[in-house]
Design a protein around this motif. Structure first.
Motif, PDB file in Angstrom:
ATOM      1  N   PHE A  83       0.831  -1.196   0.000  1.00 36.73           N
ATOM      2  CA  PHE A  83       0.000   0.000   0.000  1.00 36.73           C
ATOM      3  C   PHE A  83       0.870   1.253   0.000  1.00 36.73           C
ATOM      4  O   PHE A  83       0.631   2.187  -0.774  1.00 36.73           O
ATOM      5  CB  PHE A  83      -0.938  -0.011   1.212  1.00 36.73           C
ATOM      6  CG  PHE A  83      -1.815   1.199   1.297  1.00 36.73           C
ATOM      7  CD1 PHE A  83      -2.758   1.454   0.315  1.00 36.73           C
ATOM      8  CD2 PHE A  83      -1.709   2.069   2.354  1.00 36.73           C
ATOM      9  CE1 PHE A  83      -3.572   2.574   0.386  1.00 36.73           C
ATOM     10  CE2 PHE A  83      -2.523   3.193   2.444  1.00 36.73           C
ATOM     11  CZ  PHE A  83      -3.457   3.446   1.454  1.00 36.73           C
ATOM     12  N   VAL A  84       1.892   1.280   0.833  1.00 37.42           N
ATOM     13  CA  VAL A  84       2.806   2.424   0.882  1.00 37.42           C
ATOM     14  C   VAL A  84       3.463   2.624  -0.490  1.00 37.42           C
ATOM     15  O   VAL A  84       3.640   3.759  -0.945  1.00 37.42           O
ATOM     16  CB  VAL A  84       3.866   2.249   1.999  1.00 37.42           C
ATOM     17  CG1 VAL A  84       4.994   3.259   1.877  1.00 37.42           C
ATOM     18  CG2 VAL A  84       3.192   2.357   3.366  1.00 37.42           C
ATOM     19  N   GLY A  85       3.804   1.524  -1.150  1.00 34.02           N
ATOM     20  CA  GLY A  85       4.375   1.615  -2.489  1.00 34.02           C
ATOM     21  C   GLY A  85       3.430   2.291  -3.466  1.00 34.02           C
ATOM     22  O   GLY A  85       3.849   3.088  -4.311  1.00 34.02           O
ATOM     23  N   LYS A  86       2.143   1.971  -3.354  1.00 31.65           N
ATOM     24  CA  LYS A  86       1.146   2.629  -4.210  1.00 31.65           C
ATOM     25  C   LYS A  86       1.075   4.121  -3.906  1.00 31.65           C
ATOM     26  O   LYS A  86       1.006   4.946  -4.817  1.00 31.65           O
ATOM     27  CB  LYS A  86      -0.242   2.010  -4.019  1.00 31.65           C
ATOM     28  CG  LYS A  86      -0.333   0.548  -4.320  1.00 31.65           C
ATOM     29  CD  LYS A  86      -0.163   0.255  -5.791  1.00 31.65           C
ATOM     30  CE  LYS A  86      -0.451  -1.196  -6.088  1.00 31.65           C
ATOM     31  NZ  LYS A  86       0.686  -1.940  -6.557  1.00 31.65           N
ATOM     32  N   LEU A  87       1.112   4.465  -2.631  1.00 31.14           N
ATOM     33  CA  LEU A  87       1.089   5.880  -2.261  1.00 31.14           C
ATOM     34  C   LEU A  87       2.329   6.600  -2.788  1.00 31.14           C
ATOM     35  O   LEU A  87       2.256   7.743  -3.252  1.00 31.14           O
ATOM     36  CB  LEU A  87       0.979   6.038  -0.745  1.00 31.14           C
ATOM     37  CG  LEU A  87      -0.316   5.537  -0.113  1.00 31.14           C
ATOM     38  CD1 LEU A  87      -0.274   5.707   1.401  1.00 31.14           C
ATOM     39  CD2 LEU A  87      -1.533   6.217  -0.712  1.00 31.14           C
ATOM     40  N   ARG A  88       3.478   5.935  -2.716  1.00 28.03           N
ATOM     41  CA  ARG A  88       4.713   6.531  -3.241  1.00 28.03           C
ATOM     42  C   ARG A  88       4.599   6.774  -4.738  1.00 28.03           C
ATOM     43  O   ARG A  88       5.048   7.803  -5.240  1.00 28.03           O
ATOM     44  CB  ARG A  88       5.910   5.627  -2.958  1.00 28.03           C
ATOM     45  CG  ARG A  88       6.324   5.620  -1.497  1.00 28.03           C
ATOM     46  CD  ARG A  88       7.493   4.682  -1.233  1.00 28.03           C
ATOM     47  NE  ARG A  88       8.656   5.063  -2.006  1.00 28.03           N
ATOM     48  CZ  ARG A  88       9.444   4.209  -2.674  1.00 28.03           C
ATOM     49  NH1 ARG A  88       9.199   2.911  -2.652  1.00 28.03           N
ATOM     50  NH2 ARG A  88      10.466   4.637  -3.350  1.00 28.03           N
ATOM     51  N   LEU A  89       4.009   5.805  -5.478  1.00 30.46           N
ATOM     52  CA  LEU A  89       3.845   5.969  -6.922  1.00 30.46           C
ATOM     53  C   LEU A  89       2.971   7.168  -7.270  1.00 30.46           C
ATOM     54  O   LEU A  89       3.118   7.755  -8.337  1.00 30.46           O
ATOM     55  CB  LEU A  89       3.242   4.708  -7.541  1.00 30.46           C
ATOM     56  CG  LEU A  89       4.181   3.525  -7.696  1.00 30.46           C
ATOM     57  CD1 LEU A  89       3.410   2.292  -8.171  1.00 30.46           C
ATOM     58  CD2 LEU A  89       5.307   3.845  -8.668  1.00 30.46           C
ATOM     59  N   THR A  90       2.061   7.516  -6.378  1.00 29.78           N
ATOM     60  CA  THR A  90       1.195   8.667  -6.609  1.00 29.78           C
ATOM     61  C   THR A  90       1.820   9.961  -6.104  1.00 29.78           C
ATOM     62  O   THR A  90       1.192  11.013  -6.172  1.00 29.78           O
ATOM     63  CB  THR A  90      -0.169   8.486  -5.919  1.00 29.78           C
ATOM     64  OG1 THR A  90       0.018   8.461  -4.502  1.00 29.78           O
ATOM     65  CG2 THR A  90      -0.875   7.238  -6.399  1.00 29.78           C
ATOM     66  N   ALA A  91       3.048   9.872  -5.607  1.00 33.45           N
ATOM     67  CA  ALA A  91       3.793  11.039  -5.117  1.00 33.45           C
ATOM     68  C   ALA A  91       3.165  11.660  -3.870  1.00 33.45           C
ATOM     69  O   ALA A  91       3.267  12.866  -3.651  1.00 33.45           O
ATOM     70  CB  ALA A  91       3.984  12.082  -6.215  1.00 33.45           C
ATOM     71  N   MET A  92       2.525  10.830  -3.046  1.00 35.00           N
ATOM     72  CA  MET A  92       2.015  11.353  -1.788  1.00 35.00           C
ATOM     73  C   MET A  92       3.207  11.778  -0.932  1.00 35.00           C
ATOM     74  O   MET A  92       4.179  11.039  -0.818  1.00 35.00           O
ATOM     75  CB  MET A  92       1.199  10.311  -1.031  1.00 35.00           C
ATOM     76  CG  MET A  92       0.697  10.821   0.321  1.00 35.00           C
ATOM     77  SD  MET A  92      -0.256   9.602   1.267  1.00 35.00           S
ATOM     78  CE  MET A  92      -1.905  10.027   0.735  1.00 35.00           C
ATOM     79  N   PRO A  93       3.152  12.965  -0.338  1.00 43.77           N
ATOM     80  CA  PRO A  93       4.255  13.390   0.531  1.00 43.77           C
ATOM     81  C   PRO A  93       4.431  12.406   1.702  1.00 43.77           C
ATOM     82  O   PRO A  93       3.450  11.877   2.231  1.00 43.77           O
ATOM     83  CB  PRO A  93       3.804  14.763   1.040  1.00 43.77           C
ATOM     84  CG  PRO A  93       2.804  15.241   0.029  1.00 43.77           C
ATOM     85  CD  PRO A  93       2.128  14.002  -0.486  1.00 43.77           C
ATOM     86  N   VAL A  94       5.669  12.195   2.089  1.00 46.99           N
ATOM     87  CA  VAL A  94       5.977  11.275   3.188  1.00 46.99           C
ATOM     88  C   VAL A  94       5.241  11.701   4.449  1.00 46.99           C
ATOM     89  O   VAL A  94       4.716  10.864   5.185  1.00 46.99           O
ATOM     90  CB  VAL A  94       7.499  11.177   3.420  1.00 46.99           C
ATOM     91  CG1 VAL A  94       7.815  10.379   4.677  1.00 46.99           C
ATOM     92  CG2 VAL A  94       8.184  10.556   2.210  1.00 46.99           C
ATOM     93  N   ALA A  95       5.174  12.987   4.704  1.00 45.76           N
ATOM     94  CA  ALA A  95       4.483  13.470   5.904  1.00 45.76           C
ATOM     95  C   ALA A  95       3.019  13.034   5.908  1.00 45.76           C
ATOM     96  O   ALA A  95       2.477  12.664   6.958  1.00 45.76           O
ATOM     97  CB  ALA A  95       4.586  14.992   6.008  1.00 45.76           C
TER      98      ALA A  95
END
Length: 156
Positions: A83-95
């Motif tokens: 799930f975190v990988g999917k969020l990273r692919l969408t460029a969600m800020p780490v914060a």
């Protein structure tokens, strides 16, 4: 680490909210639920440094340890990393990812806030997709322009 939101996000809510992305168990051995950090590196493609950093900043839930102190990841941890990988692919800020993880740990009473965070991010993703589509149209136009120009110069 926390994220302070200056404006609440209000969106209509669908009937169901999922906490994790669809699991991808095909990348792991059947019947196993404990993985060393090196095995997780192999399954996820993330570095051991990144996994430790995720844990340190609060992006990963509590990771179990062996009697010798070695990290032992579970299938649920691997689902979370998917799930975190999917969020990273969408460029969600780490914060924002960390804030989402904090809300998950706080429990079901945060479903609304989690959903609002995801709705806001989805709108950002949709806007970026729209921007990319218009940029792609410009590239297509230029490519066609140069192709036509080459054909014209070859005929001359």
């Amino acid at each position: 680490m926390s994220v302070v939101r200056s404006m609440p996000v209000k969106r209509s809510r669908p009937a169901q909210v999922r906490t994790f992305a669809e699991p991808n168990p095909s990348r792991r051995p059947a019947g196993q639920d404990r993985y060393t950090i090196s095995e997780v590196v192999g399954y996820t493609g993330l570095s051991a440094h990144t996994l430790r950093w995720y844990e340190r900043i609060g992006l990963m839930p509590h990771i179990d340890r062996s009697h010798t102190g070695q990290r032992l990841f579970s299938n649920r941890d691997l689902d979370w990393l998917d799930f975190v990988g999917k969020l990273r692919l969408t460029a969600m800020p780490v914060a924002d990812m960390v804030r989402y993880a904090e809300l998950v740990r706080e429990g079901e009473h945060t479903f609304g806030e989690r959903q609002d965070l995801l709705y806001a991010h989805r709108e950002d993703v949709r806007q970026r997709i729209s921007d990319l589509q218009s940029t792609l149209a410009v590239l297509d136009y230029k490519i066609d322009f140069y192709a036509d120009a080459r054909r014209a110069s070859e005929r001359a």
